[in-house]
Design an enzyme around this catalytic site. Structure first.
Site, PDB file in Angstrom:
ATOM      1  N   GLY A 275     -41.231  57.796   0.986  1.00  0.00           N
ATOM      2  CA  GLY A 275     -40.888  58.129   2.367  1.00  0.00           C
ATOM      3  C   GLY A 275     -39.806  57.182   2.877  1.00  0.00           C
ATOM      4  O   GLY A 275     -38.687  57.581   3.202  1.00  0.00           O
ATOM      5  N   CYS A 342     -48.796  46.891  27.928  1.00  0.00           N
ATOM      6  CA  CYS A 342     -49.555  45.721  28.373  1.00  0.00           C
ATOM      7  C   CYS A 342     -50.227  45.048  27.184  1.00  0.00           C
ATOM      8  O   CYS A 342     -51.462  44.949  27.103  1.00  0.00           O
ATOM      9  CB  CYS A 342     -50.593  46.123  29.414  1.00  0.00           C
ATOM     10  SG  CYS A 342     -49.824  46.816  30.876  1.00  0.00           S
TER      11      CYS A 342
HETATM   12  C1  PLP Z   1     -47.514  56.181   2.484  1.00  0.00           C
HETATM   13  C2  PLP Z   1     -47.565  56.825   1.169  1.00  0.00           C
HETATM   14  C3  PLP Z   1     -46.379  57.186   0.511  1.00  0.00           C
HETATM   15  C4  PLP Z   1     -45.013  56.841   1.037  1.00  0.00           C
HETATM   16  O1  PLP Z   1     -44.804  55.470   1.098  1.00  0.00           O
HETATM   17  P1  PLP Z   1     -43.369  54.874   1.469  1.00  0.00           P
HETATM   18  O2  PLP Z   1     -43.596  53.414   1.518  1.00  0.00           O
HETATM   19  O3  PLP Z   1     -42.967  55.448   2.765  1.00  0.00           O
HETATM   20  O4  PLP Z   1     -42.431  55.296   0.391  1.00  0.00           O
HETATM   21  C5  PLP Z   1     -46.501  57.878  -0.676  1.00  0.00           C
HETATM   22  N1  PLP Z   1     -47.705  58.187  -1.200  1.00  0.00           N
HETATM   23  C6  PLP Z   1     -48.857  57.858  -0.605  1.00  0.00           C
HETATM   24  C7  PLP Z   1     -50.134  58.243  -1.218  1.00  0.00           C
HETATM   25  C8  PLP Z   1     -48.827  57.156   0.599  1.00  0.00           C
HETATM   26  O5  PLP Z   1     -49.976  56.816   1.191  1.00  0.00           O
END
Ligand code: PLP
Length: 421
Positions: A275, A342
């Protein structure tokens, strides 16, 4: 800071006339170019696919752009499954990597033909009861426990993590599924978060490849794809360097040739579910300075808060901050840049050297395109901001409006309260 903000002061001032601050801005061209670089690096494998982790930036417009660049989706909830389908990402291009999953979510993933990635050995029986049978394709999430060292602090040590199956369990799990008639198998692991060292991912791939070879030897199950998870980091701090995708891909290719090819698993499909590196550097939170305080420290308050971007307050994360039009001005001041919540942790930057900020200046918070707007919340009655997409032709499109008070009150029974005594 891992990328340059695409607008100069007059361009940003013009945009803000149409879209008042605060809002998120995403750069479509930069997202596409980065995705093309990522794909090119991994094209040295017979089959490669990135499944964008929807939780990082759950907007169907961005999902469509990524799908157009060949991405699938990684989901972990029903709304994420629905968003992916809405964006035209279908079937096996969606991996459902969830944990502690309700039956209704497995049902939807199965109905949509998505790949179900099981988080525990007991979920085989749970899934069978839920669906009345097992799907044709099953993936398992592997937790390497103390086999994998050097993990960073956000995700913690694997042996303390709630995710996945142990090595002994995972061999048993493939055996059970094979006996139950499951036909296609995958293997997943995710042991890093925001990791910048390419060797870490090469080591992880080696671990997974060796396990796939062992599974074949011990159970006869041929794993067809491995999912290396997410966790590729981005350089939030100016002194950090971006991960070189080519170095990661070529390092993994070496292990592929050393382990996968001789064990007869070639062609093994290579998946990621990143991501952060996909949208993170190409999204910014745009705010306006509205107050300044001179007490024991110098404070600049902006018209946003932690409800729009929680990472600094929650993890103490660093996000680069710049002031529109003052990019090259000398950093003569030291400020805490704060929001209106806050809670004293509501600080986008702490004791940060910055140019002198005047009221009305536009303050830009960088690298907010992943785990930014998505992590927002409504505590303290704060309304989350909207999202604007900059198209490759330089035009702008609002892809999410800001929240209203009506949105916030929508779950209250306001009729009932009038007669309530
Ligand atoms: C959060 C997550 C991702 C993505 O992680 P990034 O650090 O945004 O690349 C991929 N797979 C699983 C299972 C996750 O929980």
């Amino acid at each position: 800071m891992s990328s340059n903000f695409p607008l100069n002061k007059s361009q940003l001032d013009n945009l803000i006339k149409d879209f008042p601050t605060p809002f998120y801005l995403y750069d479509e061209k930069a997202i596409r170019e980065n995705m093309q670089k990522f794909t090119k690096a991994f094209s040295i494998f017979p089959v490669f696919r990135e499944h964008f982790a929807v939780k990082a930036c759950p907007n169907p417009y961005l999902l469509k752009i990524l799908a157009d660049e060949g991405c699938g989706a990684d989901c972990s909830s029903m709304p994420e499954l629905i968003l992916s389908e809405m964006a035209g990402i279908k079937g096996k291009h969606v991996i459902f990597t969830s944990n502690e999953t309700p039956a209704s979510e497995y049902e939807l993933a199965y109905k949509q033909g998505n790949i179900i990635n099981l988080d525990d050995i007991t979920h085989i029986e749970f899934l069978k009861k839920t669906l009345g049978k097992l799907p044709e394709t099953i993936c398992f999430r592997y937790n390497p426990g103390n086999e994998k060292t050097g993990c960073n602090s956000i995700i913690g040590k694997p042996e303390e993590a709630k995710y996945g199956l142990t090595r002994a369990q995972i061999i048993e799990a493939y055996k059970i599924c094979k006996d139950e008639g499951v036909q296609h198998f995958g293997l997943h692991t995710m042991v890093a978060s925001n990791e910048l060292n390419p060797d870490f991912f090469v080591d992880t791939a080696k671990l997974v490849f060796e396990l796939a070879a062992e599974v074949k030897e011990k159970t006869g199950v041929r794993i067809e794809f491995v999912d290396l998870g997410g966790g590729l980091g981005i350089p939030y701090k100016p002194e950090q360097k971006a991960v070189d995708y080519d170095v990661v891909a070529q390092g993994i290719r070496k292990e592929y040739d050393r382990v996968v090819v001789p064990s007869g698993l070639d062609p093994l499909e290579i998946y990621w579910e990143c991501g952060r590196p996909i949208t993170g550097p190409y999204g910014w939170l745009i705010t306006t300075a509205i107050h300044q305080k001179h007490i024991y420290r110098e404070y600049i308050a902006v018209d946003s808060c932690m409800a729009d971007l929680m990472r600094p307050g929650m993890y103490g994360s660093y996000h680069e901050v710049t002031v529109s039009g003052k990019e090259d001005a000398p950093k003569t001041e030291v400020y805490d840049v704060v929001g209106s919540l806050c809670e004293n942790c509501d600080k986008f930057a702490v004791q940060r050297p910055l140019p002198k900020i005047d009221m009305g200046d536009h303050v830009i918070i960088h690298d907010a395109g992943a785990h930014g707007r998505a992590m927002g919340f409504n505590y303290n009655g704060k309304l989350r901001c909207g999202e604007v997409l900059m198209r490759p032709d330089g035009t702008f499109k609002e892809i999410r409006r800001r929240e209203t008070i009506d949105d916030l009150f929508a779950t209250l029974n306001l009729e009932g309260v009038k007669d309530f005594h």
